[in-house]
Design an enzyme around this catalytic site. Sequence first.
Site, short mmCIF file in Angstrom:
data_model
loop_
_atom_site.label_atom_id
_atom_site.label_comp_id
_atom_site.label_asym_id
_atom_site.label_seq_id
_atom_site.Cartn_x
_atom_site.Cartn_y
_atom_site.Cartn_z
N SER A 1 3.60 -2.99 5.64
CA SER A 1 4.02 -1.87 6.48
C SER A 1 4.82 -0.84 5.70
O SER A 1 5.01 0.29 6.17
CB SER A 1 4.85 -2.37 7.67
OG SER A 1 5.87 -3.27 7.24
N ASP B 1 3.82 -9.68 1.51
CA ASP B 1 2.45 -9.50 1.98
C ASP B 1 1.49 -9.33 0.81
O ASP B 1 1.78 -8.59 -0.14
CB ASP B 1 2.33 -8.26 2.86
CG ASP B 1 2.48 -8.56 4.34
OD1 ASP B 1 2.31 -9.72 4.73
OD2 ASP B 1 2.77 -7.62 5.10
N GLU C 1 0.86 -11.69 16.13
CA GLU C 1 1.16 -10.28 16.41
C GLU C 1 0.28 -9.70 17.50
O GLU C 1 -0.94 -9.90 17.52
CB GLU C 1 0.99 -9.43 15.14
CG GLU C 1 1.27 -7.94 15.40
CD GLU C 1 1.30 -7.10 14.14
OE1 GLU C 1 1.54 -5.87 14.27
OE2 GLU C 1 1.09 -7.65 13.05
#
Length: 289
Positions: free
Chosen positions: A68, A106, A205
Site C-alpha cells: 500500500s 509484502d 480483507e
Amino acid sequence: MSTTFQLETSTSRANPTPAPMKRLTVPRIRDRKKDGETQEAIVMLTAYTARMAQLLDRHCDLLLVGDSLGQVIYGLSSTVPVTLDMMANHAAAVVRGSYHAVVAVDMPFGSYEASPEQAFENAAYLMKQSGAAAVKLEGGAAMADTVAFLVQRGIPVMGHVGLTPQAVNVLGGYGARGRSDAEAEKIVEDAIALDRAGAFAIVVEGVVEPIAIEVTRSVSAPTIGIGASASCDGQVLVTEDMLGMFERVPRFVKKYENLAETIEKTVESYAGEVRARSFPGPDQTYQPK
C-alpha cells in the site's frame, strides 16, 4: 534483528534510545491462537518509514510494510507498479526503527506468482536486504504450494485472502468479497489451504462479516481482519488512513484522528510567520558571543 544496545541520541533524530524490550517472534505470534481461541488480540499496523515504526512499535505486535506504500507514499493508483526494491528499502527502514514488533513485508505483484522457486528467490532477497522476519503474499489455494515451499525453506509466510488488492484488475474494483455462496465458499477454502500449507497468520480483507467469522473458526493460524470482523484474531489498518491523513478512505476505516487538518493548520502558521519575517526569532538564531 533485535536492538539490544543503547544508541547515541545526541547527534541523530533517527535513533532514539530504545526501551529494553525483546522483539516478538513469528512463533509467538502464531501461538497466540490455541485450541481455536486467541485470548489477546493481535495488533498490526502498516509502517513504511523508520520514524513511523518508532512511534508504532511499542503498541503493535506486528508491523506490516505493505505494498500500500505505492499509494500512500508514491501516489500510485494501485499497488501493482510497486517494485521489489521499493519494498526492500522501506522494510529496512522499518526494521531499523523498531525493536519490539515482528516486521513482515509484502511481496509485490509479479515477484512470487510464477513459481515457488521465483517466490523463494525474491522472498530471500527481501529478508536479507531488510532484516524483516516474514513475508506476506496474496492468494489462496493457488498459492498454497508456494507457501509450503517457502516455509519448508525457512521463510515465514503470512497469507492474504478475500479482497486481494494486487488482483484489482481481475476483480474489477475494491468491493467487498464473499457476497455470493460460491465466492464465500472459495474464500474459506483458500484460507484453509494456506493454513495447511503453514502460513503463520492470514489477513482477511474486505469480506462480509459471516465469512470472516467462519474463516477464523476454520483455521488454526490467527486471522488478521481488515474490513472483516472484530471476531478475527487481530486487526490491521493502513496507519495513514486511521490517522486521518486522507480524505477518502475505505468504508471499514475508523479515523482515530484528523492529522491532515492539524498538519495543514501548522504549515499555515509557519508560512504566515515566514512571510511576516517573525520566524526565525531569537530562540532559533545564533548570535555572536
